[in-house]
Design a protein around this motif. Structure first.
Motif, PDB file in Angstrom:
ATOM      1  N   ALA A 116       0.659  -1.313   0.072  1.00 50.30           N
ATOM      2  CA  ALA A 116      -0.072  -0.016   0.090  1.00 50.30           C
ATOM      3  C   ALA A 116       0.742   1.280   0.046  1.00 50.30           C
ATOM      4  N   ALA A 117       1.795   1.270   0.747  1.00 50.90           N
ATOM      5  CA  ALA A 117       2.869   2.337   0.653  1.00 50.90           C
ATOM      6  C   ALA A 117       3.437   2.716  -0.484  1.00 50.90           C
ATOM      7  N   GLU A 118       4.092   1.352  -1.369  1.00 52.42           N
ATOM      8  CA  GLU A 118       4.283   1.499  -2.586  1.00 52.42           C
ATOM      9  C   GLU A 118       3.400   1.924  -3.582  1.00 52.42           C
ATOM     10  N   VAL A 119       2.329   1.828  -3.473  1.00 51.76           N
ATOM     11  CA  VAL A 119       1.249   2.079  -4.300  1.00 51.76           C
ATOM     12  C   VAL A 119       1.114   3.746  -4.237  1.00 51.76           C
ATOM     13  N   THR A 120       1.051   4.106  -2.883  1.00 54.66           N
ATOM     14  CA  THR A 120       0.829   5.411  -2.603  1.00 54.66           C
ATOM     15  C   THR A 120       2.028   6.398  -3.248  1.00 54.66           C
ATOM     16  N   ARG A 121       3.334   5.886  -3.040  1.00 59.71           N
ATOM     17  CA  ARG A 121       4.217   6.619  -3.775  1.00 59.71           C
ATOM     18  C   ARG A 121       4.263   6.740  -5.174  1.00 59.71           C
ATOM     19  N   ALA A 122       3.783   5.576  -5.851  1.00 60.01           N
ATOM     20  CA  ALA A 122       3.751   5.427  -7.236  1.00 60.01           C
ATOM     21  C   ALA A 122       2.780   5.957  -8.307  1.00 60.01           C
ATOM     22  N   VAL A 123       1.667   6.475  -7.569  1.00 62.03           N
ATOM     23  CA  VAL A 123       0.580   7.026  -8.489  1.00 62.03           C
ATOM     24  C   VAL A 123       0.483   8.410  -7.964  1.00 62.03           C
ATOM     25  N   ALA A 124      -0.238   9.153  -9.053  1.00 61.62           N
ATOM     26  CA  ALA A 124      -0.391  10.647  -8.679  1.00 61.62           C
ATOM     27  C   ALA A 124      -1.769  10.706  -7.880  1.00 61.62           C
ATOM     28  N   PRO A 125      -2.849  10.142  -8.148  1.00 62.16           N
ATOM     29  CA  PRO A 125      -4.006  10.135  -7.159  1.00 62.16           C
ATOM     30  C   PRO A 125      -4.000   9.913  -6.093  1.00 62.16           C
TER      31      PRO A 125
END
Length: 289
Positions: free
Chosen positions: A211-220
């Protein structure tokens, strides 16, 4: 933001609100700047007018979730939920709020067949409920549909990770991303949904580091549920966090025990009715002297 004034003439439960600025899609999307969200997004579920009234002053987003199938109707999953249900409850929540942005879940079977079906369903939801956005589940497979809706003026919240509508395929509600392939799929799904135009994405039931990686990886903005404190916001089922059910999912913090308090109040009421202690003269009408 747009100004919204609530008509209080028809509901005894509606306090006269101070005119407020209704949260908008650009305002929420704009919370995340250069990958950082200084003010996390507060999101809770709401299914009724009165609950919306109580939650609205404190929330940025109210989600009319298809979890109403279990919470309101006692169904075994979200799969049997219909468009009629979502439109009716969505309209109630819009009537009960004047600050938060209201989004409505698209139920299972209302969008998976293709972009045209999804547009027809989403248009009906927006017209009949007055909400500002819809939410749909799915990653890369749903990206063309999200793009189709977004390009035609329908704001979309994506939903990846644990997707309850796919419970029969997933085999249960366990956390996702426990192996490398599944973790990579969650990240790819989030990127695809973001690239398709979703203005926010719910990430549910995944391992914290993913979840933390996804948060860093996308703009929205990423709104977590059973995910990570590093997400750009959080959402819970309101009835879970208020303690209205005996079972509490692992990812839920119970902020109250309303089930016990309601039970105690009803027990007192029942005892007073049986002993004829209620009603008293204070609760009955008598001829004027």
């Amino acid at each position: 933001m747009s100004t919204f004034t609530l008509d209080t003439a028809t509901s005894r439960a509606t306090p006269t609100p101070v005119p407020m600025k209704r949260m908008t899609v650009p305002a929420l999307r704009g919370r995340k700047v250069d990958g950082v969200t200084q003010q996390p997004i507060v999101m809770l579920t709401a299914y009724t007018m009165r609950m919306a009234q109580l939650l609205d002053p404190h929330c940025d987003l109210l989600l009319v979730g298809d979890s109403l199938g279990q919470v309101i109707y006692g169904l075994p999953s979200t799969v049997p939920v219909t468009l009629d249900m979502m439109c009716a409850h969505g309209a109630a929540v819009v009537r009960g709020s004047w600050h938060a942005l209201v989004a409505v879940d698209m139920p299972f079977g209302s969008y998976e067949a293709g972009p045209e079906q999804a547009f027809a369903s989403a248009a009906r939801i927006l017209k009949e409920s007055g909400c500002a956005a819809v939410k749909l589940e799915g990653g890369e497979a749903m990206a063309p549909t999200i793009a189709f809706l977004s390009e035609r003026g329908i704001p979309v919240i994506g939903h990846v990770g644990l997707t309850p509508q796919a419970v029969n395929m997933l085999g249960g509600y366990g956390a996702r991303g426990r192996d490398q392939a599944e973790a990579a799929k969650i990240l790819a799904d989030a990127k695809a949904v973001a690239d398709a135009g979703a203005f926010a994405i719910v990430v549910e039931g995944v391992l914290e580091d993913i979840a933390a990686e996804v948060t860093r990886a996308v703009a929205p903005p990423i709104i977590g549920i059973g995910a990570s404190p590093d997400c750009d916001g959080q959402v819970l089922v309101t009835e879970d966090m208020l303690g209205l059910f005996e079972r509490t999912p692992r990812f839920v913090k119970r902020y109250d025990d309303l089930a016990s308090r309601i039970g105690s109040a009803v027990e007192t009421y029942a005892a007073e009715v049986r002993s004829r202690a209620f009603p008293t003269s204070d609760q009955t009408y008598r001829p004027k002297p």
